[in-house]
Design a protein around this motif. Structure first.
Motif, PDB file in Angstrom:
ATOM      1  N   MET A  23      10.563  -0.832   0.942  1.00  0.00           N
ATOM      2  CA  MET A  23      10.092   0.131   1.949  1.00  0.00           C
ATOM      3  C   MET A  23      10.821   1.464   1.742  1.00  0.00           C
ATOM      4  O   MET A  23      11.804   1.539   1.007  1.00  0.00           O
ATOM      5  N   THR A  24      10.321   2.512   2.362  1.00  0.00           N
ATOM      6  CA  THR A  24      10.976   3.806   2.180  1.00  0.00           C
ATOM      7  C   THR A  24      12.352   3.800   2.853  1.00  0.00           C
ATOM      8  O   THR A  24      12.597   3.037   3.793  1.00  0.00           O
ATOM      9  N   ARG A  25      13.208   4.682   2.386  1.00  0.00           N
ATOM     10  CA  ARG A  25      14.551   4.788   2.965  1.00  0.00           C
ATOM     11  C   ARG A  25      14.481   5.194   4.434  1.00  0.00           C
ATOM     12  O   ARG A  25      15.251   4.725   5.257  1.00  0.00           O
ATOM     13  N   ASN A  51       9.386  14.489   9.618  1.00  0.00           N
ATOM     14  CA  ASN A  51       9.030  14.536   8.208  1.00  0.00           C
ATOM     15  C   ASN A  51       8.354  13.284   7.667  1.00  0.00           C
ATOM     16  O   ASN A  51       7.358  13.368   6.967  1.00  0.00           O
ATOM     17  N   ALA A  52       8.925  12.117   7.984  1.00  0.00           N
ATOM     18  CA  ALA A  52       8.563  10.903   7.247  1.00  0.00           C
ATOM     19  C   ALA A  52       7.540  10.055   7.998  1.00  0.00           C
ATOM     20  O   ALA A  52       7.853   9.447   9.013  1.00  0.00           O
ATOM     21  N   PRO A  53       6.306   9.986   7.474  1.00  0.00           N
ATOM     22  CA  PRO A  53       5.294   9.122   8.097  1.00  0.00           C
ATOM     23  C   PRO A  53       5.783   7.676   8.207  1.00  0.00           C
ATOM     24  O   PRO A  53       5.514   7.025   9.221  1.00  0.00           O
ATOM     25  N   THR A  54       6.471   7.180   7.202  1.00  0.00           N
ATOM     26  CA  THR A  54       6.898   5.774   7.249  1.00  0.00           C
ATOM     27  C   THR A  54       7.946   5.554   8.335  1.00  0.00           C
ATOM     28  O   THR A  54       8.025   4.466   8.910  1.00  0.00           O
ATOM     29  N   ALA A  55       8.735   6.576   8.636  1.00  0.00           N
ATOM     30  CA  ALA A  55       9.679   6.462   9.759  1.00  0.00           C
ATOM     31  C   ALA A  55       8.913   6.352  11.068  1.00  0.00           C
ATOM     32  O   ALA A  55       9.270   5.566  11.950  1.00  0.00           O
ATOM     33  N   THR A 105       0.818  -1.216   0.000  1.00  0.00           N
ATOM     34  CA  THR A 105       0.000   0.000   0.000  1.00  0.00           C
ATOM     35  C   THR A 105       0.855   1.271   0.000  1.00  0.00           C
ATOM     36  O   THR A 105       0.542   2.223  -0.684  1.00  0.00           O
ATOM     37  N   THR A 106       1.919   1.272   0.783  1.00  0.00           N
ATOM     38  CA  THR A 106       2.727   2.498   0.810  1.00  0.00           C
ATOM     39  C   THR A 106       3.812   2.469  -0.272  1.00  0.00           C
ATOM     40  O   THR A 106       4.244   3.499  -0.724  1.00  0.00           O
ATOM     41  N   ARG A 107       4.231   1.287  -0.603  1.00  0.00           N
ATOM     42  CA  ARG A 107       5.275   1.027  -1.598  1.00  0.00           C
ATOM     43  C   ARG A 107       6.562   1.802  -1.313  1.00  0.00           C
ATOM     44  O   ARG A 107       7.518   1.258  -0.885  1.00  0.00           O
ATOM     45  N   ASN A 108       6.584   3.059  -1.543  1.00  0.00           N
ATOM     46  CA  ASN A 108       7.790   3.829  -1.241  1.00  0.00           C
ATOM     47  C   ASN A 108       7.452   5.310  -1.153  1.00  0.00           C
ATOM     48  O   ASN A 108       6.335   5.729  -1.435  1.00  0.00           O
ATOM     49  N   ALA A 109       8.432   6.064  -0.769  1.00  0.00           N
ATOM     50  CA  ALA A 109       8.186   7.492  -0.519  1.00  0.00           C
ATOM     51  C   ALA A 109       7.709   8.211  -1.771  1.00  0.00           C
ATOM     52  O   ALA A 109       6.896   9.136  -1.701  1.00  0.00           O
ATOM     53  N   GLU A 167       5.779   7.080  -4.080  1.00  0.00           N
ATOM     54  CA  GLU A 167       4.340   6.868  -4.237  1.00  0.00           C
ATOM     55  C   GLU A 167       3.532   7.684  -3.234  1.00  0.00           C
ATOM     56  O   GLU A 167       2.466   8.208  -3.565  1.00  0.00           O
ATOM     57  N   ILE A 168       4.044   7.759  -1.999  1.00  0.00           N
ATOM     58  CA  ILE A 168       3.370   8.598  -1.002  1.00  0.00           C
ATOM     59  C   ILE A 168       3.310  10.036  -1.495  1.00  0.00           C
ATOM     60  O   ILE A 168       2.273  10.692  -1.445  1.00  0.00           O
ATOM     61  N   ALA A 169       4.434  10.492  -2.013  1.00  0.00           N
ATOM     62  CA  ALA A 169       4.507  11.873  -2.496  1.00  0.00           C
ATOM     63  C   ALA A 169       3.539  12.086  -3.652  1.00  0.00           C
ATOM     64  O   ALA A 169       2.851  13.107  -3.724  1.00  0.00           O
TER      65      ALA A 169
END
Lengths: 255, 255
Positions: free
Chosen positions: B136-138, B161-165, A25-29, A31-33
């Protein structure tokens, strides 16, 4: 999902699996952006270059209404006010690998390293002696010192934090300094709004394109985001996705 | 004042004189900051430690109403919810020279270097291989890698900044990681609000003190400002201006 047994173990394989799933769903930053900008575009026009900066302001501030607070100073080829003028001027400066000058470290840290050959420098850290001798703020002194070195002429000058840096920059412009474009976005209750009004006044009088906003909000995140959008516009020009009208003197230049 | 002849000369003596005059009202950045906080205190309570963070949020966001969006997670000695708990925990961690961990460079750049002996490190730049392998995001990968090194336990962890973090951090906490305090302030339209809700949920369940906010706004400037206020509270304790209740286990610890 949040009720896993607390083992204390942090085995990487578990995380891998979990985040590979989450990744669906989030895949990577990126895609979020992109999803985020899609949401923004539901609420902000997508017609002009200025609209791109409006979108970016909404994205970086997390506030749909912020689009209405931006102000664009500049004139088109006919000499009439043209909101796109400072965006064009900024993109051209980026394409010309102009220096990007920020007031403080935090703004510099927020500017992307990709998509441009511009040197990004910060004012803060300079002018220490001048600040001590005169009692002015370090950021104001640092801006004056950069100006004395000629570093502001032809540059993208982004002030995200310090009202006194913006006030000093306005004075430099009135003294004859000619940045390619100015972005001024100090935040706060003392002199922030006033400093941006001074930038608009000085830039309009001297034909320097500028992007500012009204109100007390703003800050380093906004300033960096808008500077990055100038870089993105430049990238679109470089890759042929976007064409800027030829010439640049019509967007500003010495009054 | 704005109508000086445009000589093109930028003689330092003129600037000195001008800014010495300007200095009579602005004097220096410290005075601007103090005046600004005086204005903030007209609109924000000044009773509790949590109020200090509310004031700082208003100051950094340039918005008086932002005070109502902060959320404080933690319990007092009696086990009841206590808004001051995460502030005490953060100040104690700073006094103990705990590591301060930020998600990105921009937040790190905004954290003051004065008044503490904490090492400030950023997550971003780590976990590249993990991010590439899993998609996943960096920033999520970087947080997991730091956690694997044990760098989050006992630390002040600030996500600006980063929701995934923040989502990754919430998972780490549920797996047993125990930061001294968490500050989570991602901004934006996708997963930002959700990530802060997850942090609140994980921190409340596991007894980790946390400072977050609701809504879509926020960002690096807010996160850095609130972290800096924890440092200021610690300074007030060190200088004897403020006394914290003895002990710290009552503010959190393993559930």
């Amino acid at each position: 999902m949040t009720d896993r047994p607390e083992t204390g173990a942090r085995a990487e394989p578990d995380f891998d699996e979990e985040y590979a799933d989450l990744g669906a769903t989030t895949r990577n930053a990126m895609e979020i952006a992109e999803t985020s900008m899609d949401i923004v575009r539901e609420f902000v026009p997508d017609e002009t270059l200025a609209d791109r900066l409006r979108q970016k302001s909404v994205h970086s501030m997390g506030d749909i209404e912020f689009q209405h607070l931006l102000r664009f100073t500049g004139t088109g080829p006919d000499g009439d006010p043209d909101e796109d003028a400072p965006v064009r001027a900024g993109a051209r400066a980026v394409l010309d690998a102009a220096t990007v000058v920020t007031d403080i470290t935090m703004v510099k840290a927020g500017i992307t390293g990709r998509g441009h050959d511009c040197e990004v420098i910060k004012a803060i850290g300079r002018g220490t002696e001048l600040a001590e001798r005169t009692g002015m703020t370090r950021t104001a002194a640092s801006m004056l010192e950069l100006d004395g070195e000629g570093a502001l002429d032809g540059s993208v000058v982004t002030v995200g934090n310090a009202p006194t840096a913006a006030l000093a920059l306005a004075d430099c412009i009135e003294q004859g300094t000619r940045p390619a474009v100015v972005l001024a976005h100090p935040v706060g209750f003392v002199k922030a709004e006033e400093s941006r009004a001074r930038i608009r006044e000085a830039c309009e009088a001297r034909g320097v394109p500028a992007i500012t906003h009204v109100g007390r909000r703003g800050g380093s995140g906004l300033a960096a985001a808008l500077t990055n959008e100038l870089i993105h516009v430049a990238t679109d020009v470089r890759t042929g996705e976007l064409e800027l009208p030829p010439g640049s003197g019509d967007d500003g230049g010495a009054a």
